[in-house]
Write an enzyme that holds these catalytic residues in place. Structure first.
Site, PDB file in Angstrom:
ATOM      1  N   TYR A  18       0.834  -1.215   0.000  1.00  0.00           N
ATOM      2  CA  TYR A  18       0.000   0.000   0.000  1.00  0.00           C
ATOM      3  C   TYR A  18       0.865   1.260   0.000  1.00  0.00           C
ATOM      4  CZ  TYR A  18      -3.163  -3.483   2.071  1.00  0.00           C
ATOM      5  OH  TYR A  18      -3.891  -4.615   2.344  1.00  0.00           O
ATOM      6  N   TYR A 146     -14.156  -4.198   4.004  1.00  0.00           N
ATOM      7  CA  TYR A 146     -12.828  -4.592   3.520  1.00  0.00           C
ATOM      8  C   TYR A 146     -12.674  -6.073   3.835  1.00  0.00           C
ATOM      9  CZ  TYR A 146      -7.915  -5.452   2.982  1.00  0.00           C
ATOM     10  OH  TYR A 146      -6.729  -6.006   2.581  1.00  0.00           O
ATOM     11  N   ASP A 237     -16.864 -12.351   8.527  1.00  0.00           N
ATOM     12  CA  ASP A 237     -15.419 -12.207   8.400  1.00  0.00           C
ATOM     13  C   ASP A 237     -14.920 -11.670   9.737  1.00  0.00           C
ATOM     14  OD1 ASP A 237     -12.846 -11.400   8.003  1.00  0.00           O
ATOM     15  OD2 ASP A 237     -13.214 -10.394   6.087  1.00  0.00           O
ATOM     16  N   LYS A 266      -5.333 -13.471  11.527  1.00  0.00           N
ATOM     17  CA  LYS A 266      -4.649 -12.450  12.324  1.00  0.00           C
ATOM     18  C   LYS A 266      -4.212 -12.931  13.714  1.00  0.00           C
ATOM     19  CE  LYS A 266      -6.207  -8.369   9.822  1.00  0.00           C
ATOM     20  NZ  LYS A 266      -4.983  -7.814   9.262  1.00  0.00           N
TER      21      LYS A 266
HETATM   22  C1  LIG Z   1     -11.789  -8.158   8.007  1.00  0.00           C
HETATM   23  C2  LIG Z   1     -10.599  -8.568   7.195  1.00  0.00           C
HETATM   24  N1  LIG Z   1     -10.725  -9.547   6.298  1.00  0.00           N
HETATM   25  C3  LIG Z   1      -9.682  -9.966   5.568  1.00  0.00           C
HETATM   26  C4  LIG Z   1      -8.440  -9.394   5.698  1.00  0.00           C
HETATM   27  C5  LIG Z   1      -7.302  -9.873   4.852  1.00  0.00           C
HETATM   28  O1  LIG Z   1      -6.407 -10.598   5.622  1.00  0.00           O
HETATM   29  P1  LIG Z   1      -4.913 -10.835   5.103  1.00  0.00           P
HETATM   30  O2  LIG Z   1      -4.244  -9.515   5.108  1.00  0.00           O
HETATM   31  O3  LIG Z   1      -4.348 -11.811   6.093  1.00  0.00           O
HETATM   32  O4  LIG Z   1      -5.027 -11.422   3.723  1.00  0.00           O
HETATM   33  C6  LIG Z   1      -8.267  -8.360   6.621  1.00  0.00           C
HETATM   34  C7  LIG Z   1      -6.961  -7.702   6.767  1.00  0.00           C
HETATM   35  O5  LIG Z   1      -6.831  -6.637   7.286  1.00  0.00           O
HETATM   36  C8  LIG Z   1      -9.373  -7.933   7.371  1.00  0.00           C
HETATM   37  O6  LIG Z   1      -9.278  -6.932   8.268  1.00  0.00           O
END
Ligand SMILES: Cc1ncc(COP(=O)(O)O)c(C=O)c1O
Length: 417
Positions: A18, A146, A237, A266
């Site tokens: 980014y 996101y 998610d 995470k």
């Molecule tokens: C809610 C959510 N989903 C998916 C992702 C993507 O995860 P990754 O960066 O491990 O691919 C993130 C990353 O910040 C996220 O906050």
């Protein structure tokens, strides 16, 4: 600060995430991390306000996680998961299932959050296809969302305000609805698309990278009801909200709403090694149960269920079990509220929001201080920059001390002043 030689010799070769390389400041060289602090090459220490993109729930270098990973390294560092099995994964899956409500217990391990979301979408779309509902090819997503950086997940991100505007229209066919709010016509808008949708996906309670936008339990209850009424699967998610970030083990517990599939990642390994998962109900799993090998879930990343990452996850879960993280987060929530709410009256500040261990200050676009302004005050803070707003936020390790949190709040206060 004199940059270390590895930074100067490597910087023309590394493409940063980014990052607008033309205008960005050089990255801060980190030579170590302990507890809640990052140690820089020049000897300075920064309190980490964002826990390495919200992963390092227990702080850095936790001896228990290090010991379990080291022991695993001596036994089995990696083996392919196709046709082979290993204890760390086969004991982690039931452990994760035991943390979740209902029959969310079919765990598919991957190496990143984006891929976990991709797999969740494949579970939803392929199961609809195999049940003869071949018209269900769309995904209902939400404004402000996101879900990752791969093509399918980019299609789910906010198409106007998000960072992936350039890829609009590519990837899966997604429809974006506003998050349900009191008095709106959400049910009618959902019904317009529901007949063609395999699933709806949402980040429960907090849309994080899309601007730390928060909603209430009722929004999720309405979404659950709408999904049930129209036969649409519900995907949560919880990659950012999972593992006590909102104060409960998962946001679904705090909200009292259970999805059909949940994505986790995470903080699963406490920020030690990459591991994520898509976890589905038995009902979804049964759509793949057949004599025909082609009806299997067609996915299998090379490093899925890496044993070292699974060992780190076990250790991270041990720590969640041993410490009272709900109480820690309740304390952080109160401190964040107390520290951030007075900033509401500062210039350019539009809103202050706190939920669990997430505190956000929303500002006019282009007005948030750069990370350097926080670093000079001993804090690592990286504002989100969206088309509609800048969002300065704190999502520190959940074990942060009052002193370190005070330092973060003071840095924010001074930088915004
Ligand atoms: C809610 C959510 N989903 C998916 C992702 C993507 O995860 P990754 O960066 O491990 O691919 C993130 C990353 O910040 C996220 O906050």
């Amino acid at each position: 600060m004199l940059a270390p030689s590895w930074l100067t010799s490597g910087q023309d070769f590394v493409w940063r995430p980014y990052c607008q390389h033309k205008t960005a400041s050089p990255p801060l060289p980190v030579v170590g991390a302990r507890g809640c602090r990052l140690l820089l090459a020049d000897g300075r220490e920064l309190v980490d306000g964002i826990a390495s993109w919200w992963t390092a729930a227990h702080g850095y270098g936790h001896p228990h996680i290090a010991a379990r990973v080291r022991a695993q390294l001596d036994t089995l560092s990696h083996v392919a998961f196709g046709g082979l099995a290993h204890e760390p994964a086969y004991t982690l899956a039931p452990r994760l299932a035991a943390m979740l409500p209902g029959d969310l217990r079919r765990v598919f391990f991957v190496e990143s959050g984006s891929v976990a979301v991709e797999v969740a979408l494949k579970m939803a779309l392929q199961s609809a296809y195999q049940r003869g509902q071949r018209h269900r090819r769309k995904v209902i997503a939400f404004e402000g969302a996101y879900h990752g950086d791969t093509f399918a997940t980019m299609a789910l991100c906010d198409p106007v305000d998000g960072m992936h505007r350039a890829f609009r229209g590519l990837g899966v066919e997604a429809v974006h609805l506003p998050i349900p709010r009191p008095g709106d016509d959400f049910e009618a808008r959902f019904a317009e698309h529901a007949g063609e949708a395999a699933c709806a996906i949402v980040e429960p309670l907090v849309q994080c990278a899309g601007g730390m936008r928060m909603h209430d339990d009722e929004a999720l209850r309405r979404l659950r009801r709408a999904c049930d009424e129209h036969g649409v699967l519900l995907v949560f998610d919880e990659i950012a909200t999972g593992f006590y970030r909102t104060g409960a083990p998962f946001a679904m517990h705090r909200a009292g709403v259970t999805p059909d599939i949940v994505c986790v990642g995470k903080a699963l390994t406490g920020g030690t090694l990459p591991l994520a998962a898509a976890i589905a109900t038995d009902a979804i799993f049964s759509a793949f149960w057949d004599d025909d090998p082609l009806l299997a879930l067609q996915h299998g990343p090379t490093y899925m269920a890496n044993p070292l990452a699974c060992a780190a996850a076990h250790a991270s879960l041990d720590l969640f079990e041993r410490g009272d993280y709900a109480a820690k987060v309740a304390h952080l929530e109160a401190r964040l509220r107390e520290g951030l709410e007075p900033l509401l009256h500062r210039p350019h500040v539009r809103d202050v929001r706190v939920l669990g261990a997430i505190g956000a200050v929303e500002m006019e676009p282009g007005t948030a201080p750069a990370s350097d302004a926080f670093a000079t005050r001993g804090a690592f803070i990286r504002p989100l920059r969206l088309a509609s707003a800048d969002v300065v936020y704190l999502m520190p390790p959940l074990v942060i001390s009052d002193e370190d949190l005070d330092l973060l709040l003071a840095a924010l206060d001074a930088a915004l002043g």
